[in-house]
Design a protein around this motif. Structure first.
Motif, PDB file in Angstrom:
ATOM      1  N   ILE A 125      18.534  78.294   4.161  1.00 54.93           N
ATOM      2  CA  ILE A 125      18.720  77.572   2.891  1.00 54.93           C
ATOM      3  C   ILE A 125      19.250  78.512   1.814  1.00 54.93           C
ATOM      4  N   ASN A 126      18.639  79.692   1.692  1.00 58.12           N
ATOM      5  CA  ASN A 126      19.081  80.669   0.683  1.00 58.12           C
ATOM      6  C   ASN A 126      20.498  81.154   0.960  1.00 58.12           C
ATOM      7  N   LEU A 127      20.810  81.359   2.244  1.00 53.56           N
ATOM      8  CA  LEU A 127      22.159  81.806   2.627  1.00 53.56           C
ATOM      9  C   LEU A 127      23.194  80.781   2.181  1.00 53.56           C
ATOM     10  N   ILE A 128      22.947  79.506   2.466  1.00 57.14           N
ATOM     11  CA  ILE A 128      23.886  78.446   2.089  1.00 57.14           C
ATOM     12  C   ILE A 128      23.963  78.326   0.568  1.00 57.14           C
ATOM     13  N   GLY A 129      22.821  78.480  -0.113  1.00 56.09           N
ATOM     14  CA  GLY A 129      22.809  78.422  -1.574  1.00 56.09           C
ATOM     15  C   GLY A 129      23.686  79.500  -2.197  1.00 56.09           C
ATOM     16  N   TYR A 130      23.637  80.706  -1.634  1.00 55.23           N
ATOM     17  CA  TYR A 130      24.446  81.798  -2.167  1.00 55.23           C
ATOM     18  C   TYR A 130      25.931  81.610  -1.839  1.00 55.23           C
ATOM     19  N   ILE A 131      26.212  80.971  -0.696  1.00 55.72           N
ATOM     20  CA  ILE A 131      27.611  80.636  -0.400  1.00 55.72           C
ATOM     21  C   ILE A 131      28.118  79.651  -1.445  1.00 55.72           C
ATOM     22  N   GLY A 132      27.258  78.713  -1.858  1.00 56.83           N
ATOM     23  CA  GLY A 132      27.600  77.794  -2.948  1.00 56.83           C
ATOM     24  C   GLY A 132      27.874  78.547  -4.236  1.00 56.83           C
ATOM     25  N   ALA A 133      27.071  79.579  -4.511  1.00 58.30           N
ATOM     26  CA  ALA A 133      27.272  80.388  -5.723  1.00 58.30           C
ATOM     27  C   ALA A 133      28.608  81.126  -5.664  1.00 58.30           C
ATOM     28  N   ILE A 134      28.977  81.602  -4.471  1.00 56.78           N
ATOM     29  CA  ILE A 134      30.275  82.274  -4.306  1.00 56.78           C
ATOM     30  C   ILE A 134      31.406  81.278  -4.561  1.00 56.78           C
ATOM     31  N   LEU A 135      31.251  80.051  -4.043  1.00 56.86           N
ATOM     32  CA  LEU A 135      32.250  79.005  -4.288  1.00 56.86           C
ATOM     33  C   LEU A 135      32.393  78.739  -5.787  1.00 56.86           C
ATOM     34  N   ALA A 136      31.254  78.727  -6.497  1.00 59.77           N
ATOM     35  CA  ALA A 136      31.290  78.524  -7.956  1.00 59.77           C
ATOM     36  C   ALA A 136      32.058  79.656  -8.641  1.00 59.77           C
ATOM     37  N   PHE A 170      35.143  70.115 -13.444  1.00 61.54           N
ATOM     38  CA  PHE A 170      33.940  69.283 -13.468  1.00 61.54           C
ATOM     39  C   PHE A 170      34.085  68.108 -12.505  1.00 61.54           C
ATOM     40  N   LEU A 171      35.269  67.508 -12.488  1.00 61.63           N
ATOM     41  CA  LEU A 171      35.517  66.394 -11.569  1.00 61.63           C
ATOM     42  C   LEU A 171      35.487  66.866 -10.110  1.00 61.63           C
ATOM     43  N   LEU A 172      36.018  68.072  -9.863  1.00 59.39           N
ATOM     44  CA  LEU A 172      35.996  68.629  -8.509  1.00 59.39           C
ATOM     45  C   LEU A 172      34.558  68.864  -8.029  1.00 59.39           C
ATOM     46  N   VAL A 173      33.733  69.426  -8.928  1.00 61.57           N
ATOM     47  CA  VAL A 173      32.330  69.669  -8.575  1.00 61.57           C
ATOM     48  C   VAL A 173      31.617  68.345  -8.288  1.00 61.57           C
ATOM     49  N   SER A 174      31.850  67.340  -9.129  1.00 62.01           N
ATOM     50  CA  SER A 174      31.260  66.017  -8.888  1.00 62.01           C
ATOM     51  C   SER A 174      31.733  65.443  -7.558  1.00 62.01           C
ATOM     52  N   GLY A 175      33.008  65.677  -7.244  1.00 59.39           N
ATOM     53  CA  GLY A 175      33.542  65.213  -5.959  1.00 59.39           C
ATOM     54  C   GLY A 175      32.843  65.867  -4.780  1.00 59.39           C
ATOM     55  N   ILE A 176      32.614  67.185  -4.885  1.00 59.46           N
ATOM     56  CA  ILE A 176      31.903  67.915  -3.824  1.00 59.46           C
ATOM     57  C   ILE A 176      30.485  67.360  -3.659  1.00 59.46           C
ATOM     58  N   MET A 177      29.827  67.067  -4.785  1.00 57.87           N
ATOM     59  CA  MET A 177      28.468  66.507  -4.732  1.00 57.87           C
ATOM     60  C   MET A 177      28.462  65.142  -4.039  1.00 57.87           C
ATOM     61  N   LEU A 178      29.456  64.323  -4.330  1.00 54.94           N
ATOM     62  CA  LEU A 178      29.530  62.998  -3.711  1.00 54.94           C
ATOM     63  C   LEU A 178      29.805  63.100  -2.211  1.00 54.94           C
ATOM     64  N   VAL A 179      30.664  64.045  -1.821  1.00 50.68           N
ATOM     65  CA  VAL A 179      30.919  64.266  -0.393  1.00 50.68           C
ATOM     66  C   VAL A 179      29.635  64.712   0.308  1.00 50.68           C
ATOM     67  N   ALA A 180      28.911  65.654  -0.320  1.00 52.71           N
ATOM     68  CA  ALA A 180      27.637  66.129   0.246  1.00 52.71           C
ATOM     69  C   ALA A 180      26.645  64.974   0.376  1.00 52.71           C
ATOM     70  N   MET A 181      26.613  64.115  -0.638  1.00 50.30           N
ATOM     71  CA  MET A 181      25.714  62.958  -0.618  1.00 50.30           C
ATOM     72  C   MET A 181      26.041  62.030   0.548  1.00 50.30           C
ATOM     73  N   ILE A 182      27.333  61.764   0.764  1.00 48.99           N
ATOM     74  CA  ILE A 182      27.746  60.875   1.858  1.00 48.99           C
ATOM     75  C   ILE A 182      27.398  61.481   3.215  1.00 48.99           C
ATOM     76  N   VAL A 183      27.657  62.802   3.357  1.00 46.89           N
ATOM     77  CA  VAL A 183      27.322  63.488   4.615  1.00 46.89           C
ATOM     78  C   VAL A 183      25.826  63.395   4.881  1.00 46.89           C
ATOM     79  N   LEU A 184      25.016  63.657   3.841  1.00 52.46           N
ATOM     80  CA  LEU A 184      23.556  63.557   3.995  1.00 52.46           C
ATOM     81  C   LEU A 184      23.142  62.158   4.420  1.00 52.46           C
ATOM     82  N   PHE A 185      23.689  61.155   3.753  1.00 50.31           N
ATOM     83  CA  PHE A 185      23.312  59.771   4.029  1.00 50.31           C
ATOM     84  C   PHE A 185      23.652  59.382   5.465  1.00 50.31           C
ATOM     85  N   ILE A 186      24.805  59.860   5.947  1.00 52.49           N
ATOM     86  CA  ILE A 186      25.243  59.502   7.299  1.00 52.49           C
ATOM     87  C   ILE A 186      24.470  60.295   8.365  1.00 52.49           C
TER      88      ILE A 186
END
Length: 371
Positions: A76-87, A119-135
């Motif tokens: 979890i921490n590894l993936i979180g830091y990869i997210g920070a690198i993406l940011a 900001f729109l790109l980040v929201s888009g990434i969140m929505l994609v993550a949400m859809i992946v989680l839901f599926i």
């Protein structure tokens, strides 16, 4: 909560969707020159994100036997830091005043409305993550499939006394929880002070804020390299000793960086040691907290953990800022973090460890870790 989507997923899905919708409006309020609007919208986003943060993190101990939780938390921490690198990559591309884009596409990229794009790109990434989680994440099915392993994992619990549903924690385990939460507060306060002020510190002490990016990169890289090994070390020597070594490394690295106080190899060695220490602490502390939880109240103990860490991250910018203001120098930043880190070390030393903990972690790890 009981639903056909699970206990956690309704909060995760609705929270992610709401955050993704509200997030871009921060920029719109900024463009409209409304400070009040920016503050209110940031507050809304933070509240919404914390609605789904705890349930999202609590999914891990819901379906992971106790001996494997450090390893799972390392991932979890590894993936979180990869997210920070993406940011960081996003900041480099879009950044203040358009980042690198004006040089490529021209000065029109600097327009206020273009600042809405990241900001729109980040929201888009969140929505994609949400859809992946839901599926992909069928929570009820996962909980049912892991029920047998979860029950077997209780035999490897590291609490001082047994944890049962509806039964209060024993006096020893309550004492452990108090010192663990106090330690969490102190080490997050120590670390977050560096995170908050390192840009201004670099500008004031080293002559350029660009050094802050390099210092942060060194910290992140060495943390990432340590996340998975941190769980394997805990398997051999226990979580308490691993965290104590982590705190010693964190404080020692900060002391070295403060003594050097100049841009050279030894400064970055100190930062690297601190990054290693931070990973050893982070990977094993949350599993220690949910060790105290019964399977039906994991979310509550997750809330305790993140309340303590978030309070620290609210407290320390204000207090560290006042300390800097009173002393009229940013040179006080590292001593501030060193004192808090040492206090965390002293506090955590009072946490009692089950005498069979190392054997239980080792045996449990070998029993359940079949992948």
């Amino acid at each position: 909560t009981k639903s056909r989507f699970g206990r956690r997923m309704p909060y995760i899905i609705l929270g992610m969707f709401a955050a993704a919708i509200v997030f871009p409006f921060i920029t719109i309020a900024y463009i409209a020159n409304s400070l009040f609007g920016v503050v209110i919208l940031m507050l809304m986003v933070l509240v919404i994100m914390n609605i789904y943060r705890n349930p999202a993190i609590a999914l891990m101990p819901d379906i992971t036997p106790k001996p494997l939780r450090s390893k799972a938390n390392g991932i979890i921490n590894l993936i979180g830091y990869i997210g920070a690198i993406l940011a960081s990559v996003f900041f480099f591309i879009f950044g203040v005043d358009g980042g690198m884009l004006p040089g490529i596409f021209g000065e029109q990229i600097r327009s206020e409305w273009f600042s809405l794009v990241p900001f729109l790109l980040v929201s888009g990434i969140m929505l994609v993550a949400m859809i992946v989680l839901f599926i992909k994440i069928k929570e009820n099915k996962l909980v049912e499939e892991s029920m047998e392993q979860m029950a077997a994992g209780e035999a490897y619990s590291l609490t001082m006394d047994s944890v049962e549903e509806g039964k209060p924690l024993s006096a020893l385990d309550k004492r452990n929880m108090f010192f663990l939460l106090l330690s969490v507060f102190l080490w997050f306060a120590a670390f977050n002070a560096i995170e908050t002020f390192i840009s201004v510190y670099s500008d004031q002490i080293f002559g350029s804020e660009h050094w802050a990016g390099i210092i942060t990169a060194v910290l992140v890289v060495f943390s990432i390299l340590t996340f998975i090994p941190a769980a394997l070390i805990a398997q051999r020597i226990g979580r308490k000793l691993t965290i104590l070594f982590g705190l010693i490394a964190l404080v020692s690295g900060l002391v070295l960086a403060f003594i050097v106080n100049d841009i050279n190899l030894f400064l970055f060695v100190g930062i690297a040691i601190s990054g290693i220490g931070w990973a050893l602490i982070n990977v094993n502390s949350y599993p220690m907290m949910v060790e105290l939880a019964h399977k039906n109240n994991v979310g509550r103990y997750t809330g305790y953990y993140y309340t303590s860490s978030m309070l620290a991250q609210s407290f320390t910018p204000i207090v560290a800022g006042l300390v800097i203001l009173v002393n009229e120098t940013y040179n006080i930043l590292f001593p501030y973090s060193i004192v808090l880190g040492f206090a965390a070390l002293v506090s955590f030393a009072f946490v009692k460890e089950n005498k069979d903990s190392i054997e239980k972690i080792k045996t449990g790890f070998e029993t359940f870790d079949v992948d």
